[in-house]
Design an enzyme around this catalytic site. Sequence first.
Site, PDB file in Angstrom:
ATOM      1  N   TYR A 159     -43.255  36.318 117.349  1.00 44.70           N
ATOM      2  CA  TYR A 159     -44.448  36.628 118.120  1.00 44.70           C
ATOM      3  C   TYR A 159     -45.574  35.644 117.817  1.00 44.70           C
ATOM      4  CZ  TYR A 159     -48.504  39.283 119.805  1.00 44.70           C
ATOM      5  OH  TYR A 159     -49.660  39.675 120.444  1.00 44.70           O
ATOM      6  N   LYS A 163     -47.499  32.803 120.252  1.00 44.06           N
ATOM      7  CA  LYS A 163     -48.922  32.866 120.558  1.00 44.06           C
ATOM      8  C   LYS A 163     -49.638  31.588 120.121  1.00 44.06           C
ATOM      9  CE  LYS A 163     -49.198  36.844 122.595  1.00 44.06           C
ATOM     10  NZ  LYS A 163     -49.584  36.936 124.023  1.00 44.06           N
TER      11      LYS A 163
END
Length: 251
Positions: A159, A163
Amino acid sequence: MAPTVYLISGANRGIGLGLVTALAARPDVIIFAGARSPSSASALHALAAQYPGKVHPIQLTSSDRADNEAAVKEVDKVAGRLDVVIANAGIAKFFGKVLDTPEQEMRDHYEINVLGPLLLFQSTWPLLQHSPKPVFAIVSSAAGSIERGAVRPSGMLAYGASKAAVNFLAVKLWSEFKELVVLPISPGPVATDMGNYAKSSDPFMAKHMQLITVETSVGGIVKLLDAAGAAAERAEEPPRLINYDGAVVPW
């Protein structure tokens, strides 16, 4: 006054739905609420009924080019332009340390969290060019901060790396499109399905992450969007990752 035309991806729940709800209450707006399966998005249809002509649920699948282009054709038919695009759709479906992270999880997170916003921009740019001040906002995360997110003893590799990559995309968009306002936003640790999953799946997050309400996060995001739209001209400096409360998050 001409309405402000928004397109929001991932609008069927969580932050996306909160943004549609908050913006729909305003006068002079048209909101295209993108969802993978709009027919089953009952909350969006309820808002469309409550605000006829202002909220338009449309099919929009993140990282699917054909779906993005079809959605933009629908927007063009109804509104003829876009003023604000909010790339909100994202996933956080795996938490694990480096040696435990499958390559497919890295691919999945990049597919949705990086390619999704890229294809959304590529598809919407022709309509954004019809706006006097086009805004492209990306709902990113402080987890993508190399200075802060990468050093935490949590399992946010897939994740967080995705990002960090979308943060790079945000600045790259700003550098290549001189008339575009780019706004990468960290929404905070929000009590959504994603936030609750993080707390239940990662020991560090379970201990240290204090969730905020969707309404708190959305209220801050809307203020940032309003400030970006109200500025006399585009900032000369590259965008920074801004937290929902206005604080700058280091890259």
